[in-house]
Design an enzyme around this catalytic site. Sequence first.
Site, PDB file in Angstrom:
ATOM      1  CB  ALA A   1      10.766 -76.616  -8.123  1.00 39.77           C
TER       2      ALA A   1
ATOM      3  N   GLY B   1       0.891 -75.112 -10.391  1.00 42.77           N
ATOM      4  CA  GLY B   1       0.587 -75.715  -9.112  1.00 42.77           C
ATOM      5  C   GLY B   1      -0.013 -77.096  -9.354  1.00 42.77           C
ATOM      6  N   PRO B   2      -0.383 -77.802  -8.282  1.00 41.30           N
ATOM      7  CG  PRO B   2      -1.144 -78.409  -6.177  1.00 41.30           C
ATOM      8  CD  PRO B   2      -0.307 -77.397  -6.873  1.00 41.30           C
ATOM      9  NE  ARG B   3      -6.581 -75.403  -8.001  1.00 41.51           N
ATOM     10  CZ  ARG B   3      -7.350 -74.316  -7.989  1.00 41.51           C
ATOM     11  NH1 ARG B   3      -8.660 -74.443  -7.980  1.00 41.51           N
ATOM     12  NH2 ARG B   3      -6.818 -73.101  -7.988  1.00 41.51           N
TER      13      ARG B   3
ATOM     14  CD1 TRP C   1      14.220 -68.437  -2.705  1.00 40.49           C
ATOM     15  CD2 TRP C   1      12.845 -69.002  -4.364  1.00 40.49           C
ATOM     16  NE1 TRP C   1      13.811 -67.273  -3.305  1.00 40.49           N
ATOM     17  CE2 TRP C   1      12.966 -67.604  -4.338  1.00 40.49           C
ATOM     18  CE3 TRP C   1      12.020 -69.566  -5.332  1.00 40.49           C
ATOM     19  CZ2 TRP C   1      12.298 -66.778  -5.238  1.00 40.49           C
ATOM     20  CZ3 TRP C   1      11.363 -68.747  -6.221  1.00 40.49           C
ATOM     21  CH2 TRP C   1      11.507 -67.377  -6.173  1.00 40.49           C
TER      22      TRP C   1
ATOM     23  CD  GLU D   1      20.858 -71.462 -44.257  1.00 40.99           C
ATOM     24  OE1 GLU D   1      20.212 -72.509 -44.407  1.00 40.99           O
ATOM     25  OE2 GLU D   1      20.409 -70.462 -43.629  1.00 40.99           O
TER      26      GLU D   1
ATOM     27  CB  CYS E   1      14.232 -71.965 -46.376  1.00 33.14           C
ATOM     28  SG  CYS E   1      14.986 -70.398 -46.875  1.00 33.14           S
TER      29      CYS E   1
END
Length: 373
Positions: A162, A304-306, A178, A56, A84
């Site tokens: 991913a 990762g998966p864990r 990748w 502002e 605020c």
Amino acid sequence: MSPKSAIHWMERCLCLAANADSATSPNPRVGCVILSPQGTLLGEGWHKHAGGPHAETEAMNQVRSRHGSDALHGATLVVNLEPCNHQGRTPPCTRNILNAGIARVIIGMRDPNPTAAGGIDQLRSANISVMTDVLKAECFRFNEAFAHRHLRQAPFVTLKIAQTLDGCIATATGESQWITGKAARKLVHIWRRENDAVLIGSGTAQADNPGLTVRHVSGTQPWRIVLDGQGRLPRTLKVFTDEWVTRTIAVVAQNARPGYAGQFQNRGGRLITVQTEDGHVALPKLIRLLGSDLNIQSLLVEAGPRLASALLKQDLVDRLRLFIAPKLIGKGLQSIGDLGIHTLRQSKVFGECLWESVEDDQLFTGYKHLIQT
């Protein structure tokens, strides 16, 4: 002002606010436009960094420099977050608005921070016309980490994965670069600059030796956090040796004695210990610690998966961002392991979902919590 016009200018506020990435943290990202009584643009601005002038004030200063202070009298101010109403490192925006002679204020969402809230009531008590909740959902999602921190007293956790069509994040030999295309990978760098910190587990650190830096786009470098419960990672990893060591945190169990500790801390790295549960660093305690002691309000986990499975199993993920690449691997490393689910009733369900195309890849975004302000 018509609802259509209010939406148009609120969208402009969000575009302006996006210029700040994570530089405003732990404050919200805010943009502001000021319009003449006829509805033409007089000035605009955004909050550039924590401790700096609020949006502002930036917008009002631009109007004064271009048109003079008198142009603010009777003007309309549009802002994506309630102005605020408290004295922090900068004066209350409500006071500046009242002193400037602004006649009308249009607001996207109320401020969830109880310390700063109250601006709407303050403005209305001074006979300022106030319109609220314009693009409320969009404004909330835009500052969701800030809102989450104040509504739930914890950092907002985003889990990024991913994978291939058949759920693999790597081949059986460990090759993962990748899975997705360039556009998806660039998005990840944008997400890094938007978050206060990026977290990986020891498995990802060991297998990929990532730098976790912001590349391909400009922006603020987030904290890098490496979860190394047993303290066994090699001291030669990039995160322990490159130029961003001072922005790196290693997390170990209380009884761990990592070999890299000396050189890492001497170069400015931070080593913190967290209690364990069932032989592993207690993730809920870690996340609370990051918020309370390190002032981190947004955390991107590239797991990762864990680690991904542990976070999902313990309901610690607020947003899942899952890339699916048009590839099949067959026998490979699965993205998510056992979640302890035995019936469909136990499935992890998201309160809000979105699918997007990112060139040839698909991006699923799922939110744990529905919008509540």
